[in-house]
Scaffold this motif. Structure first.
Motif, short mmCIF file in Angstrom:
data_model
loop_
_atom_site.label_atom_id
_atom_site.label_comp_id
_atom_site.label_asym_id
_atom_site.label_seq_id
_atom_site.Cartn_x
_atom_site.Cartn_y
_atom_site.Cartn_z
N ARG A 33 -6.13 2.33 -14.70
CA ARG A 33 -5.09 1.90 -15.54
C ARG A 33 -3.77 2.05 -14.49
NH1 ARG A 33 -4.72 4.94 -21.26
NH2 ARG A 33 -3.04 3.41 -21.79
N TYR A 34 -2.88 1.33 -15.03
CA TYR A 34 -1.60 1.39 -14.09
C TYR A 34 -0.33 1.45 -14.95
CZ TYR A 34 -0.96 -3.67 -14.34
OH TYR A 34 -0.79 -4.79 -14.89
N ILE A 35 0.69 2.00 -14.17
CA ILE A 35 1.83 2.05 -15.10
C ILE A 35 2.94 1.43 -14.27
CG2 ILE A 35 2.54 4.36 -13.98
CD1 ILE A 35 3.92 5.16 -16.49
N ARG A 36 3.63 0.74 -14.91
CA ARG A 36 4.72 0.01 -14.35
C ARG A 36 6.04 -0.14 -14.69
NH1 ARG A 36 4.03 -5.43 -11.54
NH2 ARG A 36 5.58 -6.61 -12.01
N PHE A 37 7.05 -0.09 -13.97
CA PHE A 37 8.49 0.21 -14.50
C PHE A 37 9.24 -1.16 -13.99
CE2 PHE A 37 6.95 4.16 -13.73
CZ PHE A 37 7.15 4.97 -14.73
N GLY A 71 0.74 -1.28 -0.03
CA GLY A 71 -0.02 -0.12 -0.06
C GLY A 71 0.89 1.17 0.07
N PHE A 72 1.90 1.20 0.94
CA PHE A 72 3.01 2.39 0.78
C PHE A 72 4.33 1.97 0.74
CE2 PHE A 72 -0.92 3.63 3.21
CZ PHE A 72 -1.28 4.73 2.76
N VAL A 73 4.81 2.47 -0.55
CA VAL A 73 6.20 2.04 -0.98
C VAL A 73 6.94 3.26 -1.50
CG1 VAL A 73 7.60 0.50 -2.27
CG2 VAL A 73 5.53 -0.26 -1.38
N GLU A 74 8.03 3.61 -1.15
CA GLU A 74 8.96 4.62 -1.74
C GLU A 74 10.10 3.99 -2.52
OE1 GLU A 74 11.21 8.48 -0.45
OE2 GLU A 74 9.48 8.20 0.35
N ARG A 75 10.21 4.22 -3.62
CA ARG A 75 11.39 3.55 -4.50
C ARG A 75 12.24 4.66 -5.29
NH1 ARG A 75 12.70 -0.13 -2.54
NH2 ARG A 75 11.21 -1.59 -2.84
N ALA A 111 2.10 -4.40 -7.13
CA ALA A 111 3.43 -4.54 -6.93
C ALA A 111 4.08 -3.34 -6.82
CB ALA A 111 4.05 -5.24 -8.32
N GLU A 112 5.33 -3.29 -6.02
CA GLU A 112 6.08 -2.30 -5.54
C GLU A 112 6.42 -1.18 -6.69
OE1 GLU A 112 10.53 -3.09 -5.00
OE2 GLU A 112 9.30 -4.14 -3.71
N ASN A 113 6.41 -1.80 -7.88
CA ASN A 113 6.98 -1.16 -8.98
C ASN A 113 5.78 -0.33 -10.10
OD1 ASN A 113 6.49 -3.67 -9.83
ND2 ASN A 113 7.96 -3.66 -11.54
#
Length: 122
Positions: free
Chosen positions: A69-73, A45-49, A91-93
């Protein structure tokens, strides 16, 4: 102390936001969606990268269900795509984009691609 001035690009979504400054991308997951995910006892829920642009190997834009819609790296150490839309979205990314206007996300993707192309050897 003199701070080098660079433009920071920001895109805010339903599940967090992205900040692009120079050659670094910060993925900050959270917002209302972060609280919902946490409320249901799920992780992520809460991630910082923070990722350097030259570490990003791919960018995926997806519309998995309804209108989210989502964006994933993808980058070294990031979770791999599973094919399960909910798991991939959480996912975290990945960041769930805005429900209304996603132009700031598209501008960040454009800029990242420009930076990636610029770093290619001649």
């Amino acid at each position: 102390m003199h701070r080098h001035e660079e433009t920071i690009m920001v895109a805010r979504g339903f599940g967090g936001h992205l900040e692009l400054e120079g050659n670094r991308l910060r993925i900050l997951r959270g917002g209302w969606f972060g609280y919902l995910v946490t409320l249901f006892g799920l992780e992520g829920g809460f991630v910082e990268r923070t990722v350097r642009i030259d570490q990003i190997s791919s960018i995926e834009l997806d519309v998995p269900m309804l209108f989210f819609r989502y964006i994933r790296f993808s980058y070294p150490g990031s979770p791999a795509m599973t094919g399960n839309n909910i798991a991939d979205m959480l996912a975290e990314n990945a960041v769930i984009m805005s429900l209304v206007d996603n132009r700031p996300f598209f501008r960040i993707v454009e800029r990242i691609e420009e930076l990636m192309d610029h770093d290619l050897p001649p």
